[in-house]
Design an enzyme around this catalytic site. Structure first.
Site, PDB file in Angstrom:
ATOM      1  N   ASN A 120     -28.747  55.186  38.143  1.00 56.71           N
ATOM      2  CA  ASN A 120     -29.942  55.381  38.955  1.00 56.71           C
ATOM      3  C   ASN A 120     -29.591  55.873  40.365  1.00 56.71           C
ATOM      4  OD1 ASN A 120     -32.428  55.188  40.177  1.00 56.71           O
ATOM      5  ND2 ASN A 120     -32.547  52.965  40.109  1.00 56.71           N
TER       6      ASN A 120
ATOM      7  N   GLU B 146     -32.789  48.157  33.671  1.00 57.91           N
ATOM      8  CA  GLU B 146     -34.168  47.902  33.261  1.00 57.91           C
ATOM      9  C   GLU B 146     -34.721  46.639  33.922  1.00 57.91           C
ATOM     10  OE1 GLU B 146     -31.991  50.053  29.987  1.00 57.91           O
ATOM     11  OE2 GLU B 146     -31.612  48.299  31.237  1.00 57.91           O
TER      12      GLU B 146
ATOM     13  N   PRO C 215     -17.479  49.486  39.807  1.00 60.74           N
ATOM     14  CA  PRO C 215     -17.676  49.765  38.388  1.00 60.74           C
ATOM     15  C   PRO C 215     -19.022  49.249  37.896  1.00 60.74           C
ATOM     16  CG  PRO C 215     -15.494  48.845  38.800  1.00 60.74           C
ATOM     17  CD  PRO C 215     -16.284  48.670  40.051  1.00 60.74           C
TER      18      PRO C 215
ATOM     19  N   MET D  86     -21.326  40.910  42.070  1.00 58.66           N
ATOM     20  CA  MET D  86     -22.605  41.191  41.432  1.00 58.66           C
ATOM     21  C   MET D  86     -23.737  41.053  42.441  1.00 58.66           C
ATOM     22  SD  MET D  86     -22.057  41.952  38.239  1.00 58.66           S
ATOM     23  CE  MET D  86     -23.688  41.701  37.511  1.00 58.66           C
ATOM     24  N   GLY D  87     -24.742  41.891  42.299  1.00 63.80           N
ATOM     25  CA  GLY D  87     -25.937  41.769  43.117  1.00 63.80           C
ATOM     26  C   GLY D  87     -25.800  42.285  44.527  1.00 63.80           C
ATOM     27  N   GLU D  88     -24.783  43.105  44.811  1.00 65.68           N
ATOM     28  CA  GLU D  88     -24.561  43.584  46.174  1.00 65.68           C
ATOM     29  C   GLU D  88     -24.706  45.097  46.307  1.00 65.68           C
ATOM     30  OE1 GLU D  88     -22.068  41.144  49.181  1.00 65.68           O
ATOM     31  OE2 GLU D  88     -20.725  41.778  47.570  1.00 65.68           O
TER      32      GLU D  88
ATOM     33  N   GLU E 144     -32.241  54.339  44.041  1.00 66.98           N
ATOM     34  CA  GLU E 144     -31.971  53.265  44.999  1.00 66.98           C
ATOM     35  C   GLU E 144     -31.197  53.782  46.204  1.00 66.98           C
ATOM     36  OE1 GLU E 144     -30.000  50.302  42.723  1.00 66.98           O
ATOM     37  OE2 GLU E 144     -31.847  49.490  41.852  1.00 66.98           O
TER      38      GLU E 144
END
Length: 432
Positions: free
Chosen positions: A340, A67, A271, A314-316, A343
């Site tokens: 999702n 979200e 994961p 994270m964030g990759e 993307e």
């Protein structure tokens, strides 16, 4: 009476919440932070609402990572439309809060939304005094909705989705659900099917605006960072990405790649939840899989004998998409409702999804129909799809182009949602 019973149940469960936070904190230490916020106590001096210098506030609630990322184009447009306003982003999970920090930095305020007790939500509203609030997707907290109505704080549900399964659950609380939905200022639904289910539960003032996730564009450096990673992990190897996997799915994926038996295949497993990184590493070790962790790779070359790269960063995710040839969307092999897939399509990657995609029902159906995605049901079909697609680059390219077209044709929800917000607030001010 229905809300009273609901409130009594919330209070009965409230003493268990510290135990829940401690338990989750064993695997994810961030759950042990900011406890006071979860009970409606906010002590940050720069967020006190009583200063004459404090700008007006728009509040947006995003439960977790998905979200929060979907809200990025909406926040950008709100900041353009309301340049004098401060944005407050609330979350329910540490990963959502971290995603908000990565995406927006100091451009927004951040905190946890409190548990849905009358006192906690009243303290939240009294402290921040938002001019209006937006709840992303379908988070119906009935005391929060009632408190916003009592405070004359317009509250809107945006990017609303409601699967048939969730609709049946809310239908068991028919009177409470109808009362809550009718107290919302407006609802911006993702699809006609979502709108119909909301109407059936008693909602009014529902507008179909499309899915905000289509308006999330890949970072400008996503392709370059993906290709840089690809060079380190093996430019001449086929790379299969299992994105946002959920508990139990990694075993199925390992079975499928063993059955497919593709020469030099590198599988990247990411994961969904960071607290499961070590769990998946233990599974790989127990299976005798030669693996490496992304966090330990740095700028080094991946050893050629590596079979699985564990995406414990994270964030990759866009970087992982940029580095792969084919991706499976996690949460769809087992009944989690899918993650999702938009993307991956926006990055021009062919997509595989399992049979459980009810959280993204419309987007999944559209992607399958236009040829951007293929559905696999179980280990055998996944193995067959891997064998076929990784050996047929022209078919992968056709799927990739279909995915790009699919995402481009469905953009524009952000502007429609903001129009609903502006029109709804204007009608409210006029009626007042």
């Amino acid at each position: 009476m229905p809300r009273l019973l609901y409130t009594l149940l919330i209070y009965a469960l409230l003493p268990l919440t510290p135990l829940k936070l401690l338990w989750r904190g064993l695997r994810q230490p961030e759950y042990r932070q900011h406890w006071a916020e979860r009970y409606g106590f906010y002590g940050q001096p720069d967020q006190t609402p009583h200063s004459s210098q404090r700008p007006p506030l728009i509040w947006l609630h995003c439960v977790s990572v998905g979200e929060t990322r979907a809200a990025a184009p909406l926040i950008a447009l709100l900041q353009q439309r309301y340049p004098q306003h401060q944005i407050l982003l609330t979350h329910a999970t540490p990963t959502g809060r971290e995603a908000g920090e990565q995406l927006f930095g100091e451009r927004v305020l951040r905190c946890y939304l409190p548990y849905d007790t009358p006192g906690a939500v009243r303290r939240f509203l009294n402290h921040f005094r938002p001019q209006f609030g937006l709840i992303m997707e379908t988070e119906l907290w009935f005391n929060l909705i009632a408190a916003c109505k009592a405070h004359n704080t317009p509250l809107l549900l945006v990017n609303a989705r409601l699967s048939a399964r969730s609709a049946r659950g809310y239908g068991k609380l028919a009177r409470l659900t109808a009362q809550g939905l009718q107290s919302l200022h407006a609802i911006a639904a993702q699809s006609e099917a979502d709108a119909a289910r909301l109407h059936a539960l008693g909602a009014c003032r529902v507008t179909v605006t499309g899915n905000l996730k289509f308006d999330v564009t890949p970072p400008a450096d996503a392709e370059a960072s993906g290709q840089a990673l690809r060079k380190r992990i093996g430019a001449d190897r086929p790379v299969f990405l299992a994105a946002s996997t959920r508990e139990g799915e990694e075993s199925l994926i390992l079975d499928a790649i063993a059955e497919a038996n593709i020469a030099q295949l590198l599988t990247v497993i990411v994961p969904r939840h960071p607290q499961r990184f070590d769990e998946v590493a233990s599974l790989l070790q127990a299976r005798g899989v030669r693996y490496a962790r992304r966090s330990g790779l740095g700028d080094a070359l991946l050893p050629r004998e590596t079979q699985v790269l564990l995406g414990d960063s994270m964030g990759e995710m866009f970087t992982y998409y940029g580095a792969c040839d084919l991706t499976l969307i996690g949460g769809s092999l087992l009944p989690y409702g899918s993650q999702n897939l938009i993307e991956a399509c926006a990055m021009g990657k062919p997509v595989l999804i399992g049979p459980h995609s009810y959280n993204f029902a419309q987007a999944s159906a559209q992607a399958l129909e236009c040829g951007a995605a293929q559905q696999v049901d179980g280990v055998e079909q996944l193995a067959q799809a891997l064998q076929h697609l990784l050996l047929h680059p022209l078919q992968r390219e056709a799927m990739a182009q279909a995915g790009l077209k699919f995402t481009q044709e469905n953009r524009g929800a952000t502007a429609r949602v903001v129009a609903v917000i502006v029109n709804s607030l204007a009608a409210s001010l006029h009626s007042a």
